[in-house]
Design a protein around this motif. Structure first.
Motif, PDB file in Angstrom:
ATOM      1  N   LEU A 196      45.326  52.253  47.892  1.00  0.00           N
ATOM      2  CA  LEU A 196      44.910  50.907  48.287  1.00  0.00           C
ATOM      3  C   LEU A 196      44.171  50.850  49.621  1.00  0.00           C
ATOM      4  CD1 LEU A 196      48.255  49.092  47.335  1.00  0.00           C
ATOM      5  CD2 LEU A 196      46.214  49.378  45.918  1.00  0.00           C
ATOM      6  N   GLY A 197      44.201  51.951  50.369  1.00  0.00           N
ATOM      7  CA  GLY A 197      43.623  51.939  51.714  1.00  0.00           C
ATOM      8  C   GLY A 197      42.129  51.700  51.733  1.00  0.00           C
ATOM      9  N   GLY A 198      41.399  52.316  50.804  1.00  0.00           N
ATOM     10  CA  GLY A 198      39.949  52.146  50.781  1.00  0.00           C
ATOM     11  C   GLY A 198      39.544  50.721  50.471  1.00  0.00           C
ATOM     12  N   GLY A 199      40.228  50.116  49.502  1.00  0.00           N
ATOM     13  CA  GLY A 199      39.943  48.726  49.157  1.00  0.00           C
ATOM     14  C   GLY A 199      40.279  47.774  50.289  1.00  0.00           C
ATOM     15  N   ALA A 200      41.376  48.068  50.997  1.00  0.00           N
ATOM     16  CA  ALA A 200      41.757  47.214  52.124  1.00  0.00           C
ATOM     17  C   ALA A 200      40.713  47.286  53.237  1.00  0.00           C
ATOM     18  CB  ALA A 200      43.133  47.634  52.658  1.00  0.00           C
ATOM     19  N   LEU A 201      40.227  48.502  53.533  1.00  0.00           N
ATOM     20  CA  LEU A 201      39.190  48.649  54.557  1.00  0.00           C
ATOM     21  C   LEU A 201      37.929  47.900  54.148  1.00  0.00           C
ATOM     22  CD1 LEU A 201      38.055  49.924  57.143  1.00  0.00           C
ATOM     23  CD2 LEU A 201      37.411  51.920  55.755  1.00  0.00           C
ATOM     24  N   ARG A 202      37.545  48.029  52.889  1.00  0.00           N
ATOM     25  CA  ARG A 202      36.362  47.319  52.377  1.00  0.00           C
ATOM     26  C   ARG A 202      36.508  45.819  52.575  1.00  0.00           C
ATOM     27  NH1 ARG A 202      37.265  47.477  46.702  1.00  0.00           N
ATOM     28  NH2 ARG A 202      38.569  45.685  47.237  1.00  0.00           N
ATOM     29  N   ASP A 203      37.665  45.265  52.224  1.00  0.00           N
ATOM     30  CA  ASP A 203      37.868  43.832  52.336  1.00  0.00           C
ATOM     31  C   ASP A 203      37.817  43.363  53.792  1.00  0.00           C
ATOM     32  OD1 ASP A 203      38.093  43.665  49.625  1.00  0.00           O
ATOM     33  OD2 ASP A 203      40.279  43.521  49.583  1.00  0.00           O
ATOM     34  N   VAL A 204      38.365  44.172  54.692  1.00  0.00           N
ATOM     35  CA  VAL A 204      38.313  43.831  56.113  1.00  0.00           C
ATOM     36  C   VAL A 204      36.874  43.840  56.607  1.00  0.00           C
ATOM     37  CG1 VAL A 204      38.925  44.608  58.439  1.00  0.00           C
ATOM     38  CG2 VAL A 204      40.657  44.619  56.627  1.00  0.00           C
ATOM     39  N   LEU A 205      36.112  44.872  56.235  1.00  0.00           N
ATOM     40  CA  LEU A 205      34.713  44.971  56.676  1.00  0.00           C
ATOM     41  C   LEU A 205      33.868  43.825  56.141  1.00  0.00           C
ATOM     42  CD1 LEU A 205      34.086  48.820  56.275  1.00  0.00           C
ATOM     43  CD2 LEU A 205      34.344  47.539  58.410  1.00  0.00           C
ATOM     44  N   MET A 206      34.201  43.350  54.930  1.00  0.00           N
ATOM     45  CA  MET A 206      33.427  42.263  54.329  1.00  0.00           C
ATOM     46  C   MET A 206      34.031  40.897  54.638  1.00  0.00           C
ATOM     47  SD  MET A 206      32.123  43.615  50.596  1.00  0.00           S
ATOM     48  CE  MET A 206      33.682  43.208  49.810  1.00  0.00           C
ATOM     49  N   ALA A 207      35.121  40.884  55.462  1.00  0.00           N
ATOM     50  CA  ALA A 207      35.823  39.629  55.758  1.00  0.00           C
ATOM     51  C   ALA A 207      36.222  38.915  54.468  1.00  0.00           C
ATOM     52  CB  ALA A 207      34.960  38.723  56.642  1.00  0.00           C
ATOM     53  N   HIS A 208      36.706  39.693  53.523  1.00  0.00           N
ATOM     54  CA  HIS A 208      37.125  39.168  52.223  1.00  0.00           C
ATOM     55  C   HIS A 208      38.647  38.993  52.255  1.00  0.00           C
ATOM     56  CE1 HIS A 208      38.390  39.496  47.951  1.00  0.00           C
ATOM     57  NE2 HIS A 208      37.287  38.800  47.740  1.00  0.00           N
ATOM     58  N   TYR A 209      39.082  37.768  52.443  1.00  0.00           N
ATOM     59  CA  TYR A 209      40.518  37.498  52.564  1.00  0.00           C
ATOM     60  C   TYR A 209      40.970  36.499  51.505  1.00  0.00           C
ATOM     61  CZ  TYR A 209      39.689  39.646  57.106  1.00  0.00           C
ATOM     62  OH  TYR A 209      39.317  40.504  58.100  1.00  0.00           O
ATOM     63  N   PRO A 210      42.243  36.633  51.037  1.00  0.00           N
ATOM     64  CA  PRO A 210      43.178  37.696  51.395  1.00  0.00           C
ATOM     65  C   PRO A 210      42.745  39.034  50.815  1.00  0.00           C
ATOM     66  CG  PRO A 210      44.083  36.377  49.630  1.00  0.00           C
ATOM     67  CD  PRO A 210      42.825  35.687  50.064  1.00  0.00           C
ATOM     68  N   ILE A 211      43.210  40.105  51.436  1.00  0.00           N
ATOM     69  CA  ILE A 211      42.918  41.446  50.936  1.00  0.00           C
ATOM     70  C   ILE A 211      43.383  41.536  49.490  1.00  0.00           C
ATOM     71  CG2 ILE A 211      43.549  43.879  51.191  1.00  0.00           C
ATOM     72  CD1 ILE A 211      43.620  43.365  54.225  1.00  0.00           C
ATOM     73  N   GLU A 212      42.595  42.205  48.665  1.00  0.00           N
ATOM     74  CA  GLU A 212      42.781  42.145  47.218  1.00  0.00           C
ATOM     75  C   GLU A 212      44.178  42.524  46.762  1.00  0.00           C
ATOM     76  OE1 GLU A 212      40.210  43.254  43.269  1.00  0.00           O
ATOM     77  OE2 GLU A 212      40.193  44.670  44.927  1.00  0.00           O
ATOM     78  N   TRP A 213      44.741  43.614  47.306  1.00  0.00           N
ATOM     79  CA  TRP A 213      46.055  44.033  46.814  1.00  0.00           C
ATOM     80  C   TRP A 213      47.162  43.093  47.276  1.00  0.00           C
ATOM     81  CZ3 TRP A 213      50.308  45.302  49.722  1.00  0.00           C
ATOM     82  CH2 TRP A 213      50.103  45.638  51.069  1.00  0.00           C
ATOM     83  N   VAL A 214      46.887  42.293  48.298  1.00  0.00           N
ATOM     84  CA  VAL A 214      47.862  41.295  48.751  1.00  0.00           C
ATOM     85  C   VAL A 214      47.852  40.082  47.824  1.00  0.00           C
ATOM     86  CG1 VAL A 214      48.510  39.746  50.629  1.00  0.00           C
ATOM     87  CG2 VAL A 214      47.697  42.065  51.147  1.00  0.00           C
TER      88      VAL A 214
END
Length: 210
Positions: free
Chosen positions: A48-66
């Motif tokens: 899940l780490g790569g997807g979380a980093l991607r979401d943070v970089l794109m300011a995509h909240y909430p993070i997908e796995w959350v």
């Protein structure tokens, strides 16, 4: 650039990719003789780490796995299943780890690229997001397990992810359906990575001579 929307191929492949990366994290942690909590933690960081980093970089909240627990549940289940399997066979198979890692690389390259395109980001940034999604979890796994990250070695790894992301965007721009484009791009990255392992393809080294 038109906006694209993830289809069922990418969604189910993504869950398969989560499982695949969870397997690699579990096997790596098992080699370090971590306890069960440490093993599951490493597996989830990998998956899940790569997807979380991607979401943070794109300011995509909430993070997908959350916001969607399916990835988390699949990761935990894959980790537990791998621990049972490995304990039963009494061995850790390098081939299983490499194949699982290649599949995860392929799936997350396309998933990360697709999500960036959904946000109407430029193609070049979409490629970066695809690569970040694909390789960041493995980098975190290797660092936590005190290993030199695979992406920083001479292995043909991140470069294959870059080519896969470019191929995916190109196929979509050629008006090929999302399902077909994603399947082709995933297959391209997976086969290329397996070929790189099989024939030991290496990137040239940069040496500074004093």
């Amino acid at each position: 650039m038109k906006a694209y929307h993830a289809g069922w191929v990418i969604y189910y492949c993504e869950l398969s990719g989560v499982a695949a990366f969870a397997v690699t994290g579990t096997l790596m942690a098992g080699r370090k003789s971590l306890d069960w909590f440490g093993v599951i933690t490493i597996s989830l960081v990998t998956a899940l780490g790569g997807g979380a980093l991607r979401d943070v970089l794109m300011a995509h909240y909430p993070i997908e796995w959350v916001s969607n627990e399916n990835g988390f549940l699949v990761g935990v289940s894959a980790s537990l299943g791998t621990m049972i399997w490995a304990r039963t066979l009494k061995t850790f198979n390098d081939r299983v780890l490499l194949v699982a890692d290649a599949f995860g690389l392929a799936v997350f390259t396309v998933r990360g690229t697709d999500m960036a395109l959904q946000q109407n980001l430029p193609p070049s940034i979409a490629v970066i997001m695809g690569v970040a999604t694909a390789v960041a979890g493995g980098v975190m796994r290797d660092v936590l397990c005190n290993e030199v990250p695979l992406v920083f070695k001479r292995e043909v790894y991140a470069s294959i992810s870059i080519l896969g992301a470019v191929a995916y965007i190109t196929l979509l721009d050629l008006q090929i359906s999302l399902e077909v484009a994603s399947a082709i791009a995933i297959a391209f990255v997976f086969v290329s990575r397996i070929a790189a392992i099989r024939w030991k393809w290496k990137l040239p080294r940069f040496d500074v001579v004093d």
